[in-house]
Design a protein around this motif. Structure first.
Motif, mmCIF file in Angstrom:
data_model
loop_
_atom_site.group_PDB
_atom_site.id
_atom_site.type_symbol
_atom_site.label_atom_id
_atom_site.label_comp_id
_atom_site.label_asym_id
_atom_site.label_seq_id
_atom_site.Cartn_x
_atom_site.Cartn_y
_atom_site.Cartn_z
ATOM 1 N N ASP A 9 -30.482 54.631 50.006
ATOM 2 C CA ASP A 9 -31.058 53.947 50.952
ATOM 3 C C ASP A 9 -32.296 54.433 50.803
ATOM 4 O OD1 ASP A 9 -28.353 53.867 52.040
ATOM 5 O OD2 ASP A 9 -28.384 56.872 52.199
ATOM 6 N N PRO A 26 -36.800 49.541 48.164
ATOM 7 C CA PRO A 26 -36.717 48.662 48.725
ATOM 8 C C PRO A 26 -36.248 47.459 48.866
ATOM 9 C CG PRO A 26 -38.280 49.079 47.151
ATOM 10 C CD PRO A 26 -37.188 49.412 47.077
ATOM 11 N N GLU A 27 -35.989 46.265 50.186
ATOM 12 C CA GLU A 27 -35.335 45.496 50.081
ATOM 13 C C GLU A 27 -35.348 44.455 49.057
ATOM 14 O OE1 GLU A 27 -35.541 43.720 53.633
ATOM 15 O OE2 GLU A 27 -35.287 45.331 55.043
ATOM 16 N N PRO A 28 -34.802 43.827 48.168
ATOM 17 C CA PRO A 28 -35.248 43.114 47.258
ATOM 18 C C PRO A 28 -35.719 41.663 47.793
ATOM 19 C CG PRO A 28 -32.861 42.860 47.931
ATOM 20 C CD PRO A 28 -32.993 43.823 48.627
#
Length: 154
Positions: free
Chosen positions: A52, A55-57
């Protein structure tokens, strides 16, 4: 007669050495004790919740642009023939300046005319001062060398 008791000289203190003995070295500090074992931290998954927090890829990188095709090789100069580039350069210099440029009748003026490829400018400077034909610039290059350096064959 009563002889007075002889006074005894006071006792001299014991002789001390001029050099003091070194002071004893202080004891090294004790290392900190390791933390106490707490088995409770192993009771749950230590990596839980880590996903969670990530960070987003990043989006994928775009494909590289294809390289342009290689330029064709330059044409070789024909054997025994002088290739004349001087008139083209003169035409280009005349076009860019809006007319024939006037150069100072000095060595630097001659040098500028040769660098610009302005044959008429070179002739004009030499007509005004013919002694400049043997002029050498700050790098001791003659003007003939400079013309050859710029590939002016005229």
């Amino acid at each position: 007669p009563d002889a007075a008791p002889k006074a005894t000289p006071p006792e001299k203190p014991a002789r001390r050495s001029i050099v003091e003995p070194p002071a004893p070295a202080p004891e090294p500090p004790k290392p900190p004790s390791p933390p106490k074992w707490d088995p409770s931290f192993m009771s749950s998954d230590p990596l839980a919740g880590l996903a969670d927090a990530l960070p987003e890829p990043l989006p994928p990188k775009p494909a590289p642009k294809p390289k342009p095709p290689p330029k064709p090789p330059r044409a070789q100069k024909p054997e025994g023939e002088a290739v004349r580039k001087f008139p083209q350069t003169t035409a280009r210099a005349t076009f860019l300046t809006g007319g024939a440029k006037t150069y100072a009748a000095t060595g630097e003026g001659l040098r500028d005319a040769i660098k610009a490829g302005d044959l008429n400018g070179v002739k004009d400077v030499l007509a005004r001062d013919s002694s400049l034909a043997s002029y050498q610039d700050r790098q001791t290059e003659s003007m003939l060398h400079l013309a050859a350096l710029f590939d002016h064959a005229s």
